[in-house]
Design a protein around this motif. Structure first.
Motif, PDB file in Angstrom:
ATOM      1  N   VAL A 168     -22.123 -14.574 -12.942  1.00 22.07           N
ATOM      2  CA  VAL A 168     -22.485 -15.861 -14.426  1.00 22.07           C
ATOM      3  C   VAL A 168     -21.276 -16.381 -14.742  1.00 22.07           C
ATOM      4  O   VAL A 168     -20.860 -16.188 -15.244  1.00 22.07           O
ATOM      5  CB  VAL A 168     -23.867 -15.071 -15.021  1.00 22.07           C
ATOM      6  CG1 VAL A 168     -24.118 -16.468 -15.755  1.00 22.07           C
ATOM      7  CG2 VAL A 168     -25.193 -14.521 -13.768  1.00 22.07           C
ATOM      8  N   GLN A 169     -21.347 -17.624 -14.892  1.00 22.68           N
ATOM      9  CA  GLN A 169     -20.495 -18.301 -15.696  1.00 22.68           C
ATOM     10  C   GLN A 169     -20.903 -19.289 -16.513  1.00 22.68           C
ATOM     11  O   GLN A 169     -21.879 -20.033 -16.553  1.00 22.68           O
ATOM     12  CB  GLN A 169     -18.960 -19.419 -14.973  1.00 22.68           C
ATOM     13  CG  GLN A 169     -18.202 -18.455 -14.386  1.00 22.68           C
ATOM     14  CD  GLN A 169     -19.393 -18.298 -12.733  1.00 22.68           C
ATOM     15  OE1 GLN A 169     -19.821 -18.830 -11.957  1.00 22.68           O
ATOM     16  NE2 GLN A 169     -18.893 -16.936 -12.435  1.00 22.68           N
ATOM     17  N   LEU A 170     -20.915 -19.316 -17.862  1.00 20.15           N
ATOM     18  CA  LEU A 170     -21.389 -19.521 -19.215  1.00 20.15           C
ATOM     19  C   LEU A 170     -20.130 -20.665 -20.155  1.00 20.15           C
ATOM     20  O   LEU A 170     -19.277 -20.547 -19.839  1.00 20.15           O
ATOM     21  CB  LEU A 170     -22.000 -19.162 -19.618  1.00 20.15           C
ATOM     22  CG  LEU A 170     -23.230 -17.918 -19.217  1.00 20.15           C
ATOM     23  CD1 LEU A 170     -23.464 -16.764 -20.293  1.00 20.15           C
ATOM     24  CD2 LEU A 170     -23.649 -18.653 -18.822  1.00 20.15           C
TER      25      LEU A 170
ATOM     26  N   ALA B 273     -25.602 -14.292 -21.030  1.00 21.74           N
ATOM     27  CA  ALA B 273     -26.946 -14.264 -20.372  1.00 21.74           C
ATOM     28  C   ALA B 273     -26.949 -12.800 -20.491  1.00 21.74           C
ATOM     29  O   ALA B 273     -26.105 -11.751 -20.464  1.00 21.74           O
ATOM     30  CB  ALA B 273     -26.369 -14.406 -19.133  1.00 21.74           C
ATOM     31  N   SER B 274     -28.759 -12.260 -19.895  1.00 22.22           N
ATOM     32  CA  SER B 274     -29.094 -11.588 -20.357  1.00 22.22           C
ATOM     33  C   SER B 274     -30.061 -11.422 -19.305  1.00 22.22           C
ATOM     34  O   SER B 274     -30.987 -11.864 -18.429  1.00 22.22           O
ATOM     35  CB  SER B 274     -30.316 -10.843 -21.270  1.00 22.22           C
ATOM     36  OG  SER B 274     -28.815 -10.834 -22.831  1.00 22.22           O
TER      37      SER B 274
ATOM     38  N   ASP C  91     -25.431  -9.792 -21.140  1.00 23.44           N
ATOM     39  CA  ASP C  91     -24.458  -8.814 -19.897  1.00 23.44           C
ATOM     40  C   ASP C  91     -23.246 -10.201 -19.529  1.00 23.44           C
ATOM     41  O   ASP C  91     -21.911  -9.540 -19.743  1.00 23.44           O
ATOM     42  CB  ASP C  91     -25.283  -9.155 -18.765  1.00 23.44           C
ATOM     43  CG  ASP C  91     -26.797  -8.678 -18.627  1.00 23.44           C
ATOM     44  OD1 ASP C  91     -27.466  -8.797 -18.850  1.00 23.44           O
ATOM     45  OD2 ASP C  91     -26.384  -7.089 -18.591  1.00 23.44           O
ATOM     46  N   TYR C  92     -23.151 -10.697 -20.640  1.00 25.27           N
ATOM     47  CA  TYR C  92     -22.395 -11.925 -19.656  1.00 25.27           C
ATOM     48  C   TYR C  92     -22.525 -13.037 -21.299  1.00 25.27           C
ATOM     49  O   TYR C  92     -23.345 -13.811 -22.083  1.00 25.27           O
ATOM     50  CB  TYR C  92     -22.500 -13.045 -18.382  1.00 25.27           C
ATOM     51  CG  TYR C  92     -22.199 -12.399 -17.433  1.00 25.27           C
ATOM     52  CD1 TYR C  92     -23.472 -11.898 -16.735  1.00 25.27           C
ATOM     53  CD2 TYR C  92     -20.329 -12.247 -16.970  1.00 25.27           C
ATOM     54  CE1 TYR C  92     -23.035 -11.153 -15.659  1.00 25.27           C
ATOM     55  CE2 TYR C  92     -20.128 -12.014 -15.500  1.00 25.27           C
ATOM     56  CZ  TYR C  92     -21.930 -10.737 -14.777  1.00 25.27           C
ATOM     57  OH  TYR C  92     -21.728 -10.196 -13.999  1.00 25.27           O
ATOM     58  N   TRP C  93     -21.159 -13.395 -21.493  1.00 24.71           N
ATOM     59  CA  TRP C  93     -20.297 -14.694 -22.422  1.00 24.71           C
ATOM     60  C   TRP C  93     -19.989 -16.164 -22.252  1.00 24.71           C
ATOM     61  O   TRP C  93     -19.446 -15.727 -21.019  1.00 24.71           O
ATOM     62  CB  TRP C  93     -19.630 -13.612 -23.049  1.00 24.71           C
ATOM     63  CG  TRP C  93     -20.251 -13.172 -24.476  1.00 24.71           C
ATOM     64  CD1 TRP C  93     -20.311 -11.253 -24.144  1.00 24.71           C
ATOM     65  CD2 TRP C  93     -20.881 -12.562 -25.732  1.00 24.71           C
ATOM     66  NE1 TRP C  93     -21.292 -10.796 -24.690  1.00 24.71           N
ATOM     67  CE2 TRP C  93     -21.404 -11.571 -25.521  1.00 24.71           C
ATOM     68  CE3 TRP C  93     -21.700 -13.637 -26.269  1.00 24.71           C
ATOM     69  CZ2 TRP C  93     -22.474 -11.163 -27.112  1.00 24.71           C
ATOM     70  CZ3 TRP C  93     -22.883 -13.211 -27.047  1.00 24.71           C
ATOM     71  CH2 TRP C  93     -22.962 -12.442 -27.586  1.00 24.71           C
ATOM     72  N   GLY C  94     -20.113 -16.647 -22.618  1.00 26.61           N
ATOM     73  CA  GLY C  94     -19.538 -17.334 -22.937  1.00 26.61           C
ATOM     74  C   GLY C  94     -18.510 -18.001 -23.549  1.00 26.61           C
ATOM     75  O   GLY C  94     -17.838 -17.251 -24.427  1.00 26.61           O
TER      76      GLY C  94
END
Length: 124
Positions: A1-3, A97-98, A112-115
């Motif tokens: 995932v990309q933010l 994102a979670s 789970d993911y950060w921008g």
């Protein structure tokens, strides 16, 4: 995932900004998109989140009534509209994102993911 966040800037107190979080990559299973912020010298804190399953939105007390989170699934984008901004809203704002919604969604440990973040500065 990309933010990828955008929309930050300098705004006077009482003003408004609208942040965008463009989401790409394998988004399947990531039900929750959140906005966090980190002010200088402070810990990162959750601001708001929204679920993809039913568009439920959650806010921390400090922004309730001033911030609005929304999502455009066709554009794979989540927005954070910030109104009546205060100097204490000054921070770097991060999209996150979670996989699941936790009752403690505002805790960075559940992300789970950060921008990369976008800076918001509110002048007094």
């Amino acid at each position: 995932v990309q933010l990828v966040e955008s929309g930050g800037g300098l705004v006077p107190a009482g003003g408004s900004l609208k942040l965008s979080c463009a989401i790409s990559g394998s988004t399947w299973g990531y039900d929750v998109i959140s906005w966090f912020r980190q002010a200088p010298g402070k810990e990162r804190e959750g601001v708001s989140c929204i679920t993809s399953s039913d568009n439920s939105a959650y806010y921390v007390d400090s922004v309730k009534g001033r911030f609005i989170i929304s999502r455009d699934n066709a554009q794979n984008t989540v927005y954070l509209e910030m109104n009546s901004l205060k100097p204490e809203d000054t921070a770097v704002y991060y999209c996150a994102a979670s996989t699941v919604l936790s009752s403690r969604w505002y805790n960075p440990g559940f992300v789970d993911y950060w921008g990369q973040g976008t800076r918001v500065t509110v002048s007094s």
